[in-house]
Design an enzyme around this catalytic site. Structure first.
Site, PDB file in Angstrom:
ATOM      1  N   LYS A 180     -80.581-102.815  23.127  1.00 42.71           N
ATOM      2  CA  LYS A 180     -80.134-101.432  23.239  1.00 42.71           C
ATOM      3  C   LYS A 180     -78.923-101.353  24.173  1.00 42.71           C
ATOM      4  O   LYS A 180     -78.927-101.911  25.281  1.00 42.71           O
ATOM      5  CB  LYS A 180     -81.256-100.553  23.787  1.00 42.71           C
ATOM      6  CG  LYS A 180     -82.471-100.445  22.871  1.00 42.71           C
ATOM      7  CD  LYS A 180     -82.182 -99.613  21.643  1.00 42.71           C
ATOM      8  CE  LYS A 180     -83.445 -99.342  20.842  1.00 42.71           C
ATOM      9  NZ  LYS A 180     -83.192 -98.483  19.668  1.00 42.71           N
ATOM     10  N   ASP A 218     -77.880-101.983  19.311  1.00 45.28           N
ATOM     11  CA  ASP A 218     -78.121-100.612  18.869  1.00 45.28           C
ATOM     12  C   ASP A 218     -77.582 -99.655  19.923  1.00 45.28           C
ATOM     13  O   ASP A 218     -78.096 -99.583  21.031  1.00 45.28           O
ATOM     14  CB  ASP A 218     -79.625-100.390  18.662  1.00 45.28           C
ATOM     15  CG  ASP A 218     -79.942 -99.007  18.122  1.00 45.28           C
ATOM     16  OD1 ASP A 218     -79.010 -98.236  17.850  1.00 45.28           O
ATOM     17  OD2 ASP A 218     -81.143 -98.706  17.956  1.00 45.28           O
ATOM     18  N   GLU A 269     -75.601-101.158  15.443  1.00 42.43           N
ATOM     19  CA  GLU A 269     -76.329-100.033  14.848  1.00 42.43           C
ATOM     20  C   GLU A 269     -75.945 -98.707  15.493  1.00 42.43           C
ATOM     21  O   GLU A 269     -75.914 -98.592  16.719  1.00 42.43           O
ATOM     22  CB  GLU A 269     -77.829-100.287  15.008  1.00 42.43           C
ATOM     23  CG  GLU A 269     -78.744 -99.283  14.368  1.00 42.43           C
ATOM     24  CD  GLU A 269     -80.210 -99.681  14.526  1.00 42.43           C
ATOM     25  OE1 GLU A 269     -81.057 -98.772  14.497  1.00 42.43           O
ATOM     26  OE2 GLU A 269     -80.498-100.882  14.672  1.00 42.43           O
ATOM     27  N   ASP A 277     -78.742 -95.754  11.442  1.00 35.84           N
ATOM     28  CA  ASP A 277     -80.171 -95.489  11.642  1.00 35.84           C
ATOM     29  C   ASP A 277     -80.416 -93.990  11.654  1.00 35.84           C
ATOM     30  O   ASP A 277     -80.883 -93.412  10.680  1.00 35.84           O
ATOM     31  CB  ASP A 277     -80.635 -96.134  12.947  1.00 35.84           C
ATOM     32  CG  ASP A 277     -82.080 -95.809  13.306  1.00 35.84           C
ATOM     33  OD1 ASP A 277     -82.783 -95.174  12.494  1.00 35.84           O
ATOM     34  OD2 ASP A 277     -82.517 -96.181  14.407  1.00 35.84           O
ATOM     35  N   LYS A 292     -86.656 -96.038   8.534  1.00 40.39           N
ATOM     36  CA  LYS A 292     -87.838 -95.865   9.369  1.00 40.39           C
ATOM     37  C   LYS A 292     -88.798 -94.925   8.659  1.00 40.39           C
ATOM     38  O   LYS A 292     -88.402 -93.826   8.232  1.00 40.39           O
ATOM     39  CB  LYS A 292     -87.469 -95.328  10.753  1.00 40.39           C
ATOM     40  CG  LYS A 292     -86.772 -96.355  11.627  1.00 40.39           C
ATOM     41  CD  LYS A 292     -86.421 -95.800  12.985  1.00 40.39           C
ATOM     42  CE  LYS A 292     -85.754 -96.866  13.853  1.00 40.39           C
ATOM     43  NZ  LYS A 292     -85.245 -96.296  15.122  1.00 40.39           N
TER      44      LYS A 292
END
Length: 359
Positions: free
Chosen positions: A162, A190, A216, A243, A267
Site C-alpha cells: 500500500k 496500490d 493499482e 479497483d 471484489k
C-alpha cells in the site's frame, strides 16, 4: 426447492493491528454471516464485509438491507440466482456487500444441490490459486520487516504494498522491500486513489526500476479520464490496474472501452458476489483486459468464494485473497474452503463453498 428461512448473524474477529491505506484506517473486521435455508433441507452460507468508503455501507446499514432482502426472498427458488439479483437490484442500488452475502449463500446451495465445489460450478478445472499478501502503510522500516516476515517466514512470493500518501515515503519503503526480499519476489503496489496524474506518471519509471509488476488505482474512483491518460502515457513495464473504479458491469464496460487499465481488480463486496464478478471477468476478457480478484476485511466464507472465482475464469490471472491472515493470531478461526501453504491455495472438492461454518 424454495427458500424457507434466512438467518443473519454478526461475525467478529480482531485485526492484529490497524491497517492503513491512503484513504483511511481499517480498525475493525465485523462482518455479517447469512444462512439461507430451503424446504429441501439444503442450506448455504454467505458473508457481507461492508466498508463505508468503498461500498458505501456501514455495518449497521448493511444489516438493515440484509433484513429486507431476507424477507423479500422467502419462497424464491434458490437456484434462480439471476432472479435473486434482479429482485435485490430492484430494491436497492449498490449495497454490494449485502447482495454478496445472499449471492454466496445461493451459490453454496447450488454447489451442494449439484454435488460440485463452486469453482467447478463456475467452470473451473484447476483448484490451485496463488495469492499475494498485503503490506499496509507504515514506517518504511516496519514495512520492510513485514516483507521479510511474509517472504522468509510465511512463504509468500508475491507482495502487495500500500502506498499513496507521500511519494518519497513510498519510494523509500519500496526500495527497502525490494532490497530485503530480492529480485525474484513479485511486488505490486496500490495507491488507493492517492496520486495525481502527474505524480503517477513521474513515479512509474521509478517503479519499473524496482521491478514493480502493477500499480493499482492511482486516481479517485470517478476519474476514468485520468486513469485513461495514465495508461496512455505510461511508458514503463508496470501495468495499470483499477479497483475502486470497478464496482459493477457498467464500470467494467466503461473502463474497458475507454482503455483505462490493463487489469481490473474484482471484489465480491463491490460487485455483489460471484454472479456479477463472473460477468465483469467476461467483459474484461472480451476487451483483452486481465483481472485480479481482491478482498476487503473478509473472512474465509467470502475468501473461499473469491478463490473459486479466480480458479474458474481464464481472464483472472492474479489473486489478492489474504484478509483473513490479518486477524489477531494470523487467522479468522474458520476452517474448510481451501488449504494453504504460503501463498498457494488449494480449493477443496467439497460441494458448495466447503467452509465449515453453521449457525
Amino acid at each position: 426447492m424454495k427458500i424457507s428461512n434466512i438467518k443473519i448473524e454478526k461475525f467478529s474477529a480482531k485485526l492484529e493491528e490497524p491497517f492503513r491505506v491512503a484513504f483511511g484506517v481499517i480498525e475493525t473486521a465485523d462482518t455479517w454471516s447469512v444462512k439461507v435455508e430451503t424446504d429441501a433441507g439444503i442450506w448455504g452460507i454467505g458473508s457481507a464485509a461492508p466498508l463505508p468508503f468503498v461500498t458505501g455501507e456501514s455495518i449497521e446499514t448493511c444489516h438493515c438491507v440484509l433484513k429486507e432482502f431476507a424477507a423479500a426472498l422467502i419462497g424464491h427458488d434458490p437456484l434462480d440466482i439471476a432472479g435473486a439479483h434482479a429482485l435485490m437490484d430492484a430494491m436497492y442500488h449498490g449495497n454490494g456487500s449485502a447482495k454478496c452475502a445472499i449471492d454466496l449463500a445461493l451459490y453454496d446451495i447450488a454447489g451442494k444441490a449439484q454435488g460440485l465445489p463452486v469453482y467447478k460450478l463456475l467452470g473451473g478445472t484447476d483448484p490451485v490459486v496463488v495469492s499475494d499478501i498485503t503490506i499496509g502503510i507504515d514506517t518504511p522500516e516496519k514495512m520492510e520487516a513485514y516483507a521479510r516476515d511474509y517472504v522468509f517466514n510465511k512463504g509468500f512470493r508475491i507482495l502487495k504494498v500500500k502506498i499513496g500518501n507521500d511519494l518519497a515515503h513510498d519510494l523509500d519503503a519500496l526500495g527497502r522491500i525490494r532490497k530485503a526480499v530480492g529480485k525474484d519476489v513479485r511486488i505490486r503496489i496500490d495507491a488507493n486513489q492517492g496520486y495525481t496524474v502527474e505524480t503517477a506518471l513521474k513515479c512509474l519509471p521509478e517503479f519499473e526500476k524496482l521491478g514493480i509488476d502493477a500499480a493499482e488505482q492511482f486516481r479517485p474512483w470517478w476519474d476514468f479520464d485520468g486513469s485513461a491518460e495514465i495508461k496512455r502515457k505510461n511508458t514503463s513495464a508496470c501495468k495499470i490496474m483499477l479497483d475502486e473504479s470497478i464496482h459493477d458491469v457498467f464500470d467494467a464496460k466503461r473502463a474497458a472501452e475507454g482503455k483505462c487499465a490493463d487489469y481490473f481488480n474484482i471484489k465480491l463486496m463491490k460487485c455483489g458476489g460471484l454472479y456479477y464478478g463472473a460477468k465483469i471477468a467476461d467483459i474484461a476478457a472480451e476487451h483483452g483486459v486481465k483481472c485480479m480478484v481482491g478482498c476487503m476485511s473478509e473472512n474465509k466464507i467470502s475468501i473461499a468464494a473469491a478463490v473459486a472465482l479466480v480458479a474458474a475464469k481464464p481472464a483472472i490471472v492474479e489473486a489478492d485473497c489474504d484478509s483473513f491472515l490479518l486477524y489477531k493470531g494470523g487467522d479468522d478461526g474458520l476452517t474448510g474452503g481451501f488449504t494453504r501453504e504460503g501463498g498457494i491455495y488449494t480449493l477443496t472438492e467439497k460441494p458448495g463453498l466447503g467452509v465449515d461454518y453453521d449457525f
